[in-house]
Design a protein around this motif. Structure first.
Motif, PDB file in Angstrom:
ATOM      1  N   LEU A 187      -1.990  -6.744  -8.399  1.00 49.51           N
ATOM      2  CA  LEU A 187      -2.581  -6.219  -9.621  1.00 49.51           C
ATOM      3  C   LEU A 187      -2.129  -7.097 -10.773  1.00 49.51           C
ATOM      4  CD1 LEU A 187      -3.137  -2.583 -10.559  1.00 49.51           C
ATOM      5  CD2 LEU A 187      -1.889  -3.981 -12.191  1.00 49.51           C
ATOM      6  N   ALA A 223       1.791   3.427  -9.316  1.00 46.94           N
ATOM      7  CA  ALA A 223       0.792   4.007 -10.218  1.00 46.94           C
ATOM      8  C   ALA A 223       1.457   4.981 -11.186  1.00 46.94           C
ATOM      9  CB  ALA A 223      -0.312   4.699  -9.425  1.00 46.94           C
ATOM     10  N   GLU A 224       2.405   5.740 -10.710  1.00 52.13           N
ATOM     11  CA  GLU A 224       3.109   6.691 -11.580  1.00 52.13           C
ATOM     12  C   GLU A 224       3.942   5.953 -12.612  1.00 52.13           C
ATOM     13  OE1 GLU A 224       5.098   9.196  -8.772  1.00 52.13           O
ATOM     14  OE2 GLU A 224       3.317  10.440  -8.440  1.00 52.13           O
ATOM     15  N   LEU A 226       3.067   3.048 -13.861  1.00 57.09           N
ATOM     16  CA  LEU A 226       2.060   2.608 -14.832  1.00 57.09           C
ATOM     17  C   LEU A 226       1.704   3.737 -15.788  1.00 57.09           C
ATOM     18  CD1 LEU A 226      -0.413   0.501 -12.627  1.00 57.09           C
ATOM     19  CD2 LEU A 226       1.156  -0.366 -14.371  1.00 57.09           C
ATOM     20  N   ALA A 227       1.607   4.951 -15.269  1.00 59.83           N
ATOM     21  CA  ALA A 227       1.254   6.103 -16.117  1.00 59.83           C
ATOM     22  C   ALA A 227       2.316   6.315 -17.192  1.00 59.83           C
ATOM     23  CB  ALA A 227       1.110   7.361 -15.262  1.00 59.83           C
ATOM     24  N   ILE A 284      -2.035  -4.526  -2.642  1.00 61.14           N
ATOM     25  CA  ILE A 284      -2.856  -5.159  -3.656  1.00 61.14           C
ATOM     26  C   ILE A 284      -1.990  -6.011  -4.574  1.00 61.14           C
ATOM     27  CG2 ILE A 284      -4.560  -3.282  -3.666  1.00 61.14           C
ATOM     28  CD1 ILE A 284      -3.496  -2.460  -6.411  1.00 61.14           C
ATOM     29  N   ARG A 309       0.820  -1.207   0.000  1.00 66.23           N
ATOM     30  CA  ARG A 309       0.000   0.000   0.000  1.00 66.23           C
ATOM     31  C   ARG A 309       0.858   1.263   0.000  1.00 66.23           C
ATOM     32  NH1 ARG A 309      -5.904   0.968  -0.035  1.00 66.23           N
ATOM     33  NH2 ARG A 309      -5.853   3.235  -0.145  1.00 66.23           N
ATOM     34  N   SER A 310       1.976   1.226   0.698  1.00 70.78           N
ATOM     35  CA  SER A 310       2.840   2.403   0.783  1.00 70.78           C
ATOM     36  C   SER A 310       3.502   2.725  -0.549  1.00 70.78           C
ATOM     37  CB  SER A 310       3.913   2.185   1.853  1.00 70.78           C
ATOM     38  OG  SER A 310       4.680   1.036   1.539  1.00 70.78           O
ATOM     39  N   LEU A 330       3.893   4.120 -18.744  1.00 69.60           N
ATOM     40  CA  LEU A 330       3.730   3.138 -19.811  1.00 69.60           C
ATOM     41  C   LEU A 330       2.869   3.683 -20.951  1.00 69.60           C
ATOM     42  CD1 LEU A 330       3.144  -0.114 -17.701  1.00 69.60           C
ATOM     43  CD2 LEU A 330       5.265   0.669 -18.769  1.00 69.60           C
ATOM     44  N   GLU A 331       2.046   4.680 -20.627  1.00 71.56           N
ATOM     45  CA  GLU A 331       1.163   5.280 -21.642  1.00 71.56           C
ATOM     46  C   GLU A 331       1.961   5.800 -22.840  1.00 71.56           C
ATOM     47  OE1 GLU A 331      -2.208   5.566 -21.035  1.00 71.56           O
ATOM     48  OE2 GLU A 331      -2.968   7.413 -21.908  1.00 71.56           O
ATOM     49  N   LEU A 391       1.881   2.293  -3.540  1.00 69.92           N
ATOM     50  CA  LEU A 391       0.852   2.332  -4.575  1.00 69.92           C
ATOM     51  C   LEU A 391       1.000   3.571  -5.459  1.00 69.92           C
ATOM     52  CD1 LEU A 391      -1.538   0.915  -5.799  1.00 69.92           C
ATOM     53  CD2 LEU A 391      -3.029   1.950  -4.079  1.00 69.92           C
ATOM     54  N   THR A 392       1.283   4.718  -4.866  1.00 65.33           N
ATOM     55  CA  THR A 392       1.407   5.933  -5.675  1.00 65.33           C
ATOM     56  C   THR A 392       2.599   5.844  -6.619  1.00 65.33           C
ATOM     57  OG1 THR A 392       0.322   7.306  -4.010  1.00 65.33           O
ATOM     58  CG2 THR A 392       1.749   8.429  -5.579  1.00 65.33           C
TER      59      THR A 392
END
Lengths: 167, 173
Positions: free
Chosen positions: A66, A39-40, A42-43, A64, A32-33, A45-46, A35-36
């Motif tokens: 994923l 997530a960044e 993952l961003a 999590i 959880r610590s 990868l766009e 996750l941010t």
């Protein structure tokens, strides 16, 4: 006021069943610590990957798991992104199951009707086909199967469901 | 071209109140119990509006949602009682927040995860569909989640989250 809809069909109708074979499933264990930061990543990868096929996630103790389904050709991009963008002390872990096969189907009011999942999974389990991963939300069902099992799974689902065709 | 400040989406939808059930089968026997459970739920005409499942080399886990009034029937099925208590987790009063369209965008998913983490929303499970992303959190937090999502997502004018105002129920013939 209560509205009652009466709906019955001998074989469940679906709009279509789409196969995609030879994909890669990335499983990302994210505390959880982290996750941010993850997530960044993952961003980012766009910029190089124009689409994912499926994303599912479960909560686990303090984080999590994923699951990310993508084209095999994107595995190196993802591996590189996680190696270079996350700090060395980041505890996010990523592993890959590759190749895998995908079948996805969608149909009317799937999320409102009982028995859709049972029809799908029983059609597969009768032939000892187990799912590697699955995401069923809204009107869609995404089923990830072991490599090479996709064609057999497709045939079984086409027997189980009805895809109306125009006359 | 500069990236837009907010991601444009078509809408946000809330489910009715649900119960979230997670089963972590620890053997192949348990996995067959899972299939049997789904069969029994279908026989009881219990709808499952959400399910996600993973069976990797490390673990197997299935999460699904049912309407709250069906919980007692679910836990009373013999296939459910066959699971050891340690392998089952039930979260009452959960809601599914569906955000659409995702356009297969990593940025879309990333922004949602960051909202989840930044504002400390519980995330019980999540799955994309052909056009949307559905995530399960506490039912009483759905409005707050939508408020935070609109800080990073642009909704159509005058849009408010859809709430299901009627229930579709398939009758058994």
């Amino acid at each position: 006021m209560e509205t009652i809809a009466v709906y019955w069909e001998e074989r469940i109708k679906v709009y279509g069943i789409t196969p995609k074979y030879g994909l890669a499933l990335a499983t990302i264990n994210i505390p959880r610590s982290e996750l941010t930061a993850t997530a960044e990543t993952l961003a980012e990868l766009e910029k190089t990957i124009n689409r994912f096929e499926l994303i599912t996630a479960h909560s686990i103790d303090d984080g999590i798991d994923l699951h990310l389904l993508i084209e095999i050709s994107h595995v190196d991009t993802i591996r590189s992104a996680f190696l270079t963008l996350l700090p060395a002390e980041n505890k996010t872990q990523i592993s890959y199951t590759t190749p895998v096969d995908l079948l996805y189907l969608h149909g009317p009011h799937f999320q409102d009707r009982f028995g859709i999942l049972n029809a799908t999974l029983s059609a597969l389990s009768k032939h000892q086909i187990e799912l590697v991963c699955s995401g069923c939300a809204g009107t869609s069902m995404y089923l990830v199967l072991q490599d090479g099992i996709g064609p057999q799974g497709l045939k079984l689902l086409r027997d189980a469901f009805l895809i109306p065709t125009s006359c | 071209m500069d990236r837009p400040e907010k991601i444009r989406i078509g809408g946000i939808k809330f489910s009715q109140e649900l119960v979230h059930v997670t089963i972590c089968p620890s053997s192949s026997t348990d996995i067959s119990h899972l299939n049997h459970l789904l069969q029994q739920l279908a026989e009881k005409t219990i709808n499952i509006p959400f399910l996600c499942h993973s069976n990797t080399k490390h673990s197997s886990k299935t999460s699904f949602c049912v309407e709250t009034n069906y919980l007692n029937e679910v836990v009373a099925t013999d296939s459910f009682t066959a699971f050891p208590a340690k392998d089952v987790k039930i979260i009452p009063s959960v809601g599914t927040c569906t955000i659409f369209p995702h356009k297969y965008s990593f940025l879309f998913v990333s922004q949602i995860l960051k909202v989840i983490e930044t504002f400390n929303f519980p995330l019980y499970s999540l799955s994309t569909s052909i056009s949307a992303l559905a995530l399960n959190t506490d039912f009483h937090l759905l409005d707050q989640l939508a408020e935070k999502l609109v800080t990073i997502m642009e909704l159509p004018e005058n849009h408010a989250p859809f709430r299901q105002e009627f229930v579709l129920k398939q009758l058994q013939q």
